[in-house]
Write a protein that holds these residues in place. Sequence first.
Motif, PDB file in Angstrom:
ATOM      1  N   ALA A   1     -16.964  -0.906 148.936  1.00  0.00           N
ATOM      2  CA  ALA A   1     -17.293  -0.550 150.315  1.00  0.00           C
ATOM      3  C   ALA A   1     -16.046  -0.586 151.193  1.00  0.00           C
ATOM      4  O   ALA A   1     -15.811   0.321 152.011  1.00  0.00           O
ATOM      5  CB  ALA A   1     -18.357  -1.504 150.860  1.00  0.00           C
ATOM      6  N   ALA A   2     -15.242  -1.627 151.027  1.00  0.00           N
ATOM      7  CA  ALA A   2     -14.012  -1.740 151.809  1.00  0.00           C
ATOM      8  C   ALA A   2     -13.055  -0.595 151.498  1.00  0.00           C
ATOM      9  O   ALA A   2     -12.468   0.018 152.395  1.00  0.00           O
ATOM     10  CB  ALA A   2     -13.341  -3.091 151.536  1.00  0.00           C
ATOM     11  N   ASP A   3     -12.913  -0.266 150.223  1.00  0.00           N
ATOM     12  CA  ASP A   3     -12.005   0.806 149.821  1.00  0.00           C
ATOM     13  C   ASP A   3     -12.477   2.156 150.361  1.00  0.00           C
ATOM     14  O   ASP A   3     -11.666   3.002 150.744  1.00  0.00           O
ATOM     15  CB  ASP A   3     -11.918   0.855 148.291  1.00  0.00           C
ATOM     16  CG  ASP A   3     -10.978   1.947 147.808  1.00  0.00           C
ATOM     17  OD1 ASP A   3      -9.762   1.846 148.065  1.00  0.00           O
ATOM     18  OD2 ASP A   3     -11.464   2.905 147.178  1.00  0.00           O
ATOM     19  N   SER A   4     -13.798   2.355 150.396  1.00  0.00           N
ATOM     20  CA  SER A   4     -14.329   3.657 150.819  1.00  0.00           C
ATOM     21  C   SER A   4     -14.055   3.965 152.282  1.00  0.00           C
ATOM     22  O   SER A   4     -14.078   5.122 152.693  1.00  0.00           O
ATOM     23  CB  SER A   4     -15.835   3.724 150.553  1.00  0.00           C
ATOM     24  OG  SER A   4     -16.557   2.927 151.468  1.00  0.00           O
ATOM     25  N   ILE A   5     -13.796   2.934 153.093  1.00  0.00           N
ATOM     26  CA  ILE A   5     -13.497   3.178 154.506  1.00  0.00           C
ATOM     27  C   ILE A   5     -12.012   2.941 154.815  1.00  0.00           C
ATOM     28  O   ILE A   5     -11.609   2.884 155.976  1.00  0.00           O
ATOM     29  CB  ILE A   5     -14.372   2.319 155.437  1.00  0.00           C
ATOM     30  CG1 ILE A   5     -14.090   0.825 155.255  1.00  0.00           C
ATOM     31  CG2 ILE A   5     -15.837   2.630 155.217  1.00  0.00           C
ATOM     32  CD1 ILE A   5     -14.735  -0.043 156.341  1.00  0.00           C
TER      33      ILE A   5
END
Length: 388
Positions: A138-142
């Motif tokens: 999730a962190a990487d996707s944003i």
Amino acid sequence: MSLLLNSFRSHFFKHLSCTSFSSIRGTQNLTSRCVFKLIGSTRDHPSRNLREFLNSSPVTAAFSTSSSASETPTTGSYLSVDIQSRQDVADMLSEALLCFGAVSTSVFEPDSGDSNDEISIVSIFDVSHDVHQSIALAADSIGLKETPVYKVTTGYHSDWIENARESFHPIEVTEGLWIVPEWITPPDVEAMIITLNPGLAFGTGDHPTTKLCLLLLHTLIKGGETVLDYGTGSGILAIAALKFGAALAVGFDIDPQAITAARHNATLNNIGPDKLALQVVPSNISPASTDQWQWAMKSDGVTEHAVEIVTEKEKYDVVVANILLNPLLDLADHIVSYAKPGGVVGLSGIILEQVPTVVDRYSDILEGITVSQIDDWACIRGTKRKTG
């Protein structure tokens, strides 16, 4: 607003089921589309999976004082994950977590007004879920370079439901109008009382969007109106409309448990099916197609009368939809189609910063648009344009 009540919130027609993306972890293009399509939505992000996750038994037993409550299978456990996030990315991260397996997220405001403060995102996961992988993805996707700091604790379904019940108290919506839990004696016997057992459906009167819609109905209903509650949840808005003097109210929702809760609440308020019609509707077809709706409902064994209730357009004096930003935008024409020309449409479930987007979407089909607010939440009111 407590996490427990936030997470019970039942929103109608949330088209994008982010949790379904958990099966395609690592597919960044699809994930990013999921995240960025939902940017700017409300700061509480529940999923319909939460109600099934908590309790597969009939919703009316969820807060029941009867012996059946003790028989409800609520002994399972879940993971509650407290994630520390920069304030400026909290909404995006909250949405991304839903894309990677969270069944519910709630964002909590900092105590101070410092925009640099970290804030807490509390997410609920199944006990078997790989929480670290979900948060990292999730962190990487944003675009975050590091995985946020987080803490995992185990909770139990029975505690969740009991805590939620304890947090639901009588609510004075406006002078002389109270929402009172089924298990509590009304504080003002002379007032208009709406008795409620929300079960696992949204609508206790505590949330600002519900309160805004109740106040709108209180202003609009003069006596004899027909009202549609588009995404009825606990049925609170439809029931309130009838209490205010409406002649007929209709509520529909894609969640069978919501309809079960609404029917129970109608009974609590001595409202029969001749006054309040409640119906489950299909969720996986185009709402613009009446033929598809008729086919899907008939194939489920729904009566001709129920099909007519859901598909008959331009019938209602008042239509209220307290849902989410994206369905309000995607379903604008469908929502407004139920109102009579000159009828009033109320739209809520949104925060103030989303108002211009919603107003722009509805400006061609509604006129005389006005906005009311409580805290950071908004309700939009407009009148359906008359043709010809």
